[in-house]
Design a protein around this motif. Structure first.
Motif, short mmCIF file in Angstrom:
data_model
loop_
_atom_site.label_atom_id
_atom_site.label_comp_id
_atom_site.label_asym_id
_atom_site.label_seq_id
_atom_site.Cartn_x
_atom_site.Cartn_y
_atom_site.Cartn_z
N PRO A 94 -24.68 -3.89 -22.96
CA PRO A 94 -23.31 -4.40 -22.82
C PRO A 94 -23.18 -5.15 -21.49
CG PRO A 94 -23.34 -1.99 -23.01
CD PRO A 94 -24.76 -2.42 -22.98
N PRO A 95 -22.21 -6.02 -21.40
CA PRO A 95 -22.07 -6.81 -20.17
C PRO A 95 -22.01 -5.93 -18.91
CG PRO A 95 -20.53 -7.56 -21.83
CD PRO A 95 -21.18 -6.32 -22.38
N THR A 96 -22.84 -6.27 -17.95
CA THR A 96 -22.83 -5.55 -16.67
C THR A 96 -21.56 -5.91 -15.90
OG1 THR A 96 -25.22 -5.68 -16.62
CG2 THR A 96 -24.15 -5.22 -14.53
N ARG A 97 -20.98 -4.91 -15.27
CA ARG A 97 -19.77 -5.20 -14.50
C ARG A 97 -20.13 -6.04 -13.28
NH1 ARG A 97 -17.11 -0.15 -12.77
NH2 ARG A 97 -19.10 0.89 -13.11
N PHE A 98 -19.31 -7.04 -13.02
CA PHE A 98 -19.58 -7.96 -11.91
C PHE A 98 -18.30 -8.16 -11.11
CE2 PHE A 98 -20.45 -12.62 -10.64
CZ PHE A 98 -21.01 -12.23 -9.44
N HIS A 99 -18.32 -7.77 -9.86
CA HIS A 99 -17.17 -7.99 -8.97
C HIS A 99 -17.48 -9.18 -8.08
CE1 HIS A 99 -15.47 -3.63 -9.28
NE2 HIS A 99 -15.61 -4.21 -10.45
N ALA A 100 -16.82 -10.27 -8.34
CA ALA A 100 -17.10 -11.50 -7.59
C ALA A 100 -16.02 -11.72 -6.54
CB ALA A 100 -17.15 -12.68 -8.54
N HIS A 101 -16.45 -11.89 -5.31
CA HIS A 101 -15.51 -12.19 -4.21
C HIS A 101 -15.88 -13.56 -3.67
CE1 HIS A 101 -13.99 -8.05 -4.18
NE2 HIS A 101 -15.24 -7.70 -4.43
N GLY A 102 -15.28 -14.57 -4.25
CA GLY A 102 -15.61 -15.94 -3.84
C GLY A 102 -14.89 -16.32 -2.56
N HIS A 103 -14.99 -17.58 -2.21
CA HIS A 103 -14.33 -18.05 -1.00
C HIS A 103 -12.82 -18.17 -1.23
CE1 HIS A 103 -18.15 -19.80 1.03
NE2 HIS A 103 -18.21 -18.51 0.80
N LYS A 104 -12.05 -17.80 -0.22
CA LYS A 104 -10.58 -17.70 -0.39
C LYS A 104 -9.84 -18.31 0.79
CE LYS A 104 -11.32 -14.72 -3.83
NZ LYS A 104 -11.07 -14.99 -5.21
N VAL A 105 -8.54 -18.42 0.61
CA VAL A 105 -7.66 -18.85 1.70
C VAL A 105 -6.50 -17.87 1.85
CG1 VAL A 105 -8.18 -21.31 1.56
CG2 VAL A 105 -6.36 -20.40 0.15
N SER A 106 -6.04 -17.71 3.09
CA SER A 106 -4.93 -16.79 3.37
C SER A 106 -3.86 -17.51 4.21
CB SER A 106 -5.46 -15.57 4.12
OG SER A 106 -6.35 -14.85 3.30
N PHE A 107 -2.69 -16.94 4.20
CA PHE A 107 -1.54 -17.58 4.88
C PHE A 107 -0.70 -16.53 5.61
CE2 PHE A 107 -2.69 -20.12 1.21
CZ PHE A 107 -2.80 -21.39 1.77
N SER A 108 0.25 -17.03 6.39
CA SER A 108 1.21 -16.14 7.05
C SER A 108 2.62 -16.56 6.66
CB SER A 108 1.10 -16.23 8.57
OG SER A 108 -0.17 -15.79 9.00
N ALA A 109 3.50 -15.58 6.61
CA ALA A 109 4.92 -15.87 6.33
C ALA A 109 5.76 -15.10 7.34
CB ALA A 109 5.26 -15.45 4.90
N ILE A 110 6.63 -15.81 8.01
CA ILE A 110 7.45 -15.20 9.06
C ILE A 110 8.91 -15.24 8.58
CG2 ILE A 110 8.04 -15.25 11.53
CD1 ILE A 110 4.97 -15.07 10.99
N GLY A 111 9.46 -14.08 8.36
CA GLY A 111 10.84 -14.00 7.87
C GLY A 111 11.84 -14.23 9.00
N ALA A 112 12.99 -14.82 8.65
CA ALA A 112 14.01 -15.12 9.67
C ALA A 112 14.48 -13.86 10.38
CB ALA A 112 15.18 -15.84 9.02
N GLU A 113 14.45 -12.72 9.66
CA GLU A 113 14.98 -11.49 10.28
C GLU A 113 14.16 -11.04 11.49
OE1 GLU A 113 13.58 -11.80 7.31
OE2 GLU A 113 12.64 -9.96 6.58
N THR A 114 12.90 -11.48 11.56
CA THR A 114 12.10 -11.11 12.74
C THR A 114 12.27 -12.13 13.87
OG1 THR A 114 10.16 -12.22 11.82
CG2 THR A 114 10.36 -9.86 11.39
N LEU A 115 13.04 -13.18 13.58
CA LEU A 115 13.24 -14.22 14.60
C LEU A 115 14.64 -14.15 15.21
CD1 LEU A 115 11.55 -17.28 12.82
CD2 LEU A 115 10.55 -15.75 14.50
N VAL A 116 15.35 -13.05 14.91
CA VAL A 116 16.70 -12.91 15.46
C VAL A 116 16.60 -12.85 16.99
CG1 VAL A 116 18.71 -11.39 15.62
CG2 VAL A 116 17.59 -11.78 13.40
N GLN A 117 17.42 -13.67 17.62
CA GLN A 117 17.37 -13.71 19.08
C GLN A 117 17.79 -12.36 19.65
OE1 GLN A 117 19.34 -17.19 20.66
NE2 GLN A 117 18.70 -18.38 18.89
N GLY A 118 17.11 -11.92 20.66
CA GLY A 118 17.45 -10.65 21.29
C GLY A 118 16.64 -9.48 20.77
N LEU A 119 15.98 -9.66 19.60
CA LEU A 119 15.13 -8.57 19.09
C LEU A 119 13.94 -8.42 20.02
CD1 LEU A 119 14.61 -8.76 15.22
CD2 LEU A 119 15.67 -6.92 16.55
#
Lengths: 564, 469
Positions: free
Chosen positions: A299-324
């Motif tokens: 039966p088909p052998t299990r194969f876990h493939a981890h190819g090349h990827k890209v990642s990103f960042s997301a900065i929410g407005a709530e963490t940019l509140v002045q005075g925090l």
């Protein structure tokens, strides 16, 4: 001439039996991350034995013998955790010869700066083994295919996205488990590639963890990376010194994908193949597995493939509140968010799949810092990081060319370059409308410490306007700065995570943790249980926090404690 | 003489550019050449810095001002692969015919002369093709005598650059001098170009101009590709960039296969037949011939000749030339093609005809031509150097790095001819670092690129596990 470093790890029994006095060693030399002649000033050489297919067969027999004697389950994991602590201390200890070898060889061979390598060695404890035991027990309910579910014993949530159209989705209906019967692998063959240290080690640790399903730890044969073959064998040898039985079933060395007799021997025995490599190499391995399955009528052998990827960042407005600000240090939160998000980008100089490329920043109301102010903060933090965590020995011309390009785009009035030509990084604020090809180009530009800051009116634009335009199979992590003090995992965050997951993002971490994935969560859509059971086609997305705001401060304090 | 020309003439008279003709550089010792070129670069930089907004913006951002010292040279280089393609990102489309007025604004920024703004309104709001737009720009600004040329455009995203009469004359002179000097061409050949007469592809267009402008060639210049190669057709044929929407679907599903089919079944065989006919006629008449074409076209011709069983034998002095490298994957190596050409096209003694490759690019007003020893000679009026990976100049007499060049004499007045290429080369004897022991065996003194050392390097290497999407 400095003698070559071992780019392989074999248990003592294998060295004694499979390797004879006639065993031939192959060596490669690198300088500043580029191949060079052996003996050249500054060159670092690594060597590995050239084992024949027969020697690999003998190795498998020895590893299998060792497997019978190895500890298993919780006992194994307890000993491994203890040994890793010892190893972590050794790598952090200035006088230890293992640390010395690592610091003398890894920067030259891999091209990364010594400070980057040092921080990695001292940060091994950030790769937590916590919560792994629970990952192999119990089950993942089908509810995960319909919404976020909590993860037993760990913060965060898990979500499964079925593939295969409506038929695939049907499989997620009802109750019960997403996974089938236990099929703990007896033999895992792995492939680690690239110059980011530790790809082979990550596969070894995950493979060994399968013993937590109750079976003996598997035999593991891992092909090491020619671009960075040193780190994983160093850790494994340190583990062997601490507790030799723990790694007695593991062999890490180098051979060619084209050495078909070796590939056939190893893949022919494998219950599971795990590859962290380029998409092209993964395609080649996939074909070799299919050929072996046909040849052996299995039966088909299990194969876990981890190819090349890209990642990103997301900065929410709530963490940019002045005075925090951080109540402990008094440092403004915008600075902390920019520092940690910057760290997620500069780690491995954006050569890693986890390195964030574009920082999406949410515009808030008048009480919030603007995305441009975030970009200015990011530029300041990258300047600090450039001093404390210098860029590796990569061509500056790449950064110069991007600087020129984005500088020329300033004439559109929608781009502003914040860094200078002579900086070893690039930060540009970019609010041009981007179609899919232009977005791809922007993503591809962000390597070698180039970061684009893109303002968005709402975080939901990140998946809705951007991530959905990228190939979902290439998406990986999202580092987020979001949440409010005591706010926990809000509906907004879960909804955002759901939309990102649907686009193909497989992990959401808080900023500063991008480069330190936790083994217990999703790695490219696969969770630890995937190592021991089959399931329907699809992928998991995990959120790796319950209290994002607090985790950001916690991460900051951890780095502060390390003098960074 | 209009105002622009008057200013240019005035400026020229008082600068070093006005003092030397291109051919004078062959008379100078290498050390003198380097000094003259350096001064001309400094003058040229100051002149363009004052007048060219895009150039000024690019180099100012690197801390460069109007006056430069020798150590500033690397900082005034712009990338060939970026400079005249920047319209794509600035306009947000690779189809400037959709945004013609914005394109003209962009063009104006790129030039060291100002286009009369009152004429911008004469540019239409949309054009049916890139060719139509470029032709109209040439017409609207007719008094500038612009020639708009493009790169080969195989990516579908063309470099677009403008030359005026002065620049074209200089380019033609530059190429002709090099043809004579390095390839031994005199004005007594029958010249056969396996290329279309009507094209905007810079190297093909200027090579053609170079020959046509010489009256001695009257009636003896032939173009054997029977169809024009307009930028839109080149783009569609390459099949890598299509319009959006239905227009793109028609391009992709109809025109792309059709153009390729017509090219394979009709244009190439017809061009090969016509080239063969001309060569056989030259053979019969005992006329010297210069045959110039791309590698693939020349190979197709050689195979046709070999299939016929009889090599073509031409009088001594006949020459073969090629350029442009390989734009697509091709099943044969340059060595195999050279081997087939050696069997197919010979002199009357049965010896292979001399075969010269020409290295150049759309942005350069010069070309490096292969001598009989195989070296690519940089014309002595061009200051060439190689850069290391950090964009620092390599200070050795022989070094491998990214080729950069400054062309202060032949570069023209519309934009500074100071560029960093995307090609890695092994450069020997660059200006200021001359070693007579390294002179090419052909006897030429000065900088040359070693045979077999040119390699395109602008593709990002995947070192880690980060993807290119």
């Amino acid at each position: 001439m400095t003698p070559p470093v071992d780019g392989f790890w074999l248990p003592r029994e294998v060295r004694e039996i499979a390797m004879g006095p006639d065993t031939h060693f192959q060596a490669l030399s690198f300088k500043d991350g580029r191949p060079c002649e052996e003996g050249e000033a500054g060159a670092v050489s690594a060597r590995w034995p050239q084992l024949s297919a027969a020697a690999w067969r003998r190795t498998l027999e020895i590893l299998n013998d060792n497997r019978r004697r190895a500890p298993r389950g919780d006992a194994f994991w307890g000993r491994l955790s203890a040994a890793l602590e010892v190893v972590g201390r050794r790598f952090a200890s200035p006088g230890d010869p293992i640390r010395k070898t690592a610091l003398e060889s890894l920067p030259g061979y891999s091209g990364y700066s010594e400070a980057m390598i040092r921080l990695t060695l001292e940060g091994l404890d950030l790769m937590s083994l916590e919560g792994m035991a629970a990952r192999f027990r119990g089950t993942i309910p089908k509810e995960a295919a319909r919404g976020w579910v909590s993860i037993e014993g760990l913060p965060g949530r898990l979500r499964f996205y079925a593939k295969g159209g409506w038929l695939g989705k049907l499989g997620g209906l009802g109750r019960g488990s997403l996974f089938g019967e236990l099929e703990a692998p007896g033999i895992i063959v792995g492939y680690g590639a690239g110059n980011v240290p530790g790809a082979a080690l990550l596969i070894v640790l995950l493979g060994l963890a399968t013993t937590l399903s109750g079976e003996a730890p598997p035999v593991m044969v891992i092909k090491n990376s020619r671009r960075e073959p040193i780190f994983s064998p160093l850790v494994l040898s340190a583990l062997a010194e601490a507790d030799p039985e723990l790694v007695s079933t593991v062999a890490v060395s180098i051979w060619d994908y084209e050495e078909t007799d070796i590939q056939e021997t190893l893949i022919g025995e494998a219950d599971l193949v795990v590859a962290a490599a380029s998409d092209e190499t993964i395609g080649q391995i996939r074909s070799q597995i299919a050929a072996a399955d046909r040849r052996l009528s299995r039966p088909p052998t299990r194969f876990h493939a981890h190819g090349h990827k890209v990642s990103f960042s997301a900065i929410g407005a709530e963490t940019l509140v002045q005075g925090l600000a951080d109540p402990t240090s008094g440092r403004p939160l915008i600075e902390i968010a920019a520092l940690l998000a910057g760290l997620d980008s500069v780690f491995w100089d954006q050569h890693g799949c986890l390195s964030s490329r574009i920082h999406f920043v949410e515009r808030g109301d008048g009480a919030c810092h603007t995305p441009m102010e975030y970009a200015q903060q990011l530029e300041a933090q990258l300047r600090l990081l450039a001093a404390h965590l210098p860029r590796g020995a990569w061509p500056l011309s790449q950064i110069h060319d991007r600087f020129d390009r984005y500088k020329s785009l300033e004439s559109t009035g929608q781009v502003k370059v914040l860094s200078g030509y002579d900086d070893e990084f690039l930060v540009a604020f970019d609010q041009r409308p981007l179609d899919a090809p232009a977005l791809s180009r922007a993503v591809n530009d962000c390597q070698g410490r180039a970061i684009l800051v893109r303002p968005v009116d709402d975080l939901m634009e990140v998946p809705g306007k951007f991530l959905r335009s990228l190939p979902s199979a290439n998406l990986q992590s999202l580092s987020v700065a979001t949440g409010e003090p005591g706010g926990g995992l809000t509906e907004r965050i879960l909804k955002f995570g759901e939309a990102c997951g649907r686009c193909g993002v497989t992990a959401m971490r808080s900023v500063g943790r991008g480069a330190f994935p936790q083994l217990a969560y999703s790695w490219d859509g696969l969770i630890p249980m995937d190592l021991v059971r089959r399931r329907a086609e699809g992928y998991f997305t995990s959120i790796e926090f319950d209290s994002p705001y607090e985790q950001i401060l916690d991460t900051y304090h951890k780095f502060q404690g390390r003098g960074n | 003489m209009d105002a622009v020309q008057e200013i240019t003439k005035y400026e020229k008279d008082r600068t070093i550019q006005g003092k030397y003709g291109l051919a004078d550089f062959w008379e100078m010792r290498p050390e003198r050449r380097a000094a003259v070129l350096l001064r001309a670069i400094q003058e040229g930089h100051a002149w363009h810095f004052e007048r060219n907004p895009a150039y000024r913006q690019a180099v100012s951002a690197r801390g460069v001002r109007a006056q430069i010292a020798e150590e500033d040279l690397p900082r005034i280089l712009r990338q060939t692969s970026q400079t005249f393609k920047s319209y794509i990102e600035i306009l947000g489309t690779p189809f400037p015919q959709d945004k013609p007025r914005e394109f003209v604004e962009w063009l104006d920024e790129q030039l060291s002369v100002r286009l009369p703004r009152e004429r911008f309104g004469r540019i239409q709001r949309r054009y049916r093709s890139l060719e139509a737009l470029l032709a109209d720009i040439e017409a609207v600004f007719g008094d500038f005598q612009f020639e708009i040329s493009t790169s080969s455009g195989t990516s579908g995203k063309s470099t677009i650059l403008v030359r005026d009469r002065e620049a074209i004359d200089k380019t033609v002179e530059s190429l002709y001098l090099s043809f004579q000097r390095y390839m031994g061409m005199q004005a007594d050949h029958r010249v056969i170009f396996i290329m279309p007469k009507e094209t905007r592809i810079a190297m093909a267009r200027f090579t053609g101009f170079c020959i046509e402008r010489l009256e001695t060639f009257n009636g003896r210049v032939h173009y054997t590709i029977p169809f024009p190669a307009r930028p839109d057709q080149v783009r569609i044929r390459a099949g890598r960039t299509f319009r959006d929407g239905w227009a793109g679907q028609i391009e992709r599903r109809l025109w792309h296969p059709l153009i390729n089919w017509a090219n394979e079944r009709y244009a190439t065989p017809r061009s090969t037949r016509e080239t063969l006919r001309l060569l056989r006629a030259a053979e019969a008449a005992g006329e010297k011939a210069l045959l110039f074409g791309g590698w693939v076209h020349l190979h197709s011709l050689a195979r046709e000749v070999l299939a016929g069983g009889h090599p073509i034998q031409l009088p001594p002095g006949s020459l073969l030339g090629t350029g442009g490298g390989f734009k697509e994957v091709y099943a044969f190596t340059p060595a195999q093609i050279r081997g087939d050409l050696a069997l197919a096209l010979q002199d009357v003694q049965g010896q292979p005809l001399p075969f010269h490759d020409v290295y150049g690019m759309a942005e350069s007003n010069w070309a490096a031509m292969q001598c009989r020893e195989g070296s690519y000679h940089i014309p002595p009026w061009v200051y060439a150097l190689t850069l290391d990976e950090d964009d620092n100049p390599q200070m050795a007499t022989e070094a491998t790095g990214l080729l950069a060049f400054y062309d202060p004499f032949g570069g023209g007045r519309l934009f500074p001819g100071f560029f960093k290429s995307a090609d890695q080369v092994r450069l020997v004897n660059p200006p200021g670092r001359y070693d007579p022991a390294l002179d090419c065996a052909c006897g030429e003194v000065g900088a040359y690129i070693a045979q077999g050392s040119i390699q395109r390097v602008d593709l990002m290497e995947e070192a880690g596990c980060a993807a290119q999407v």
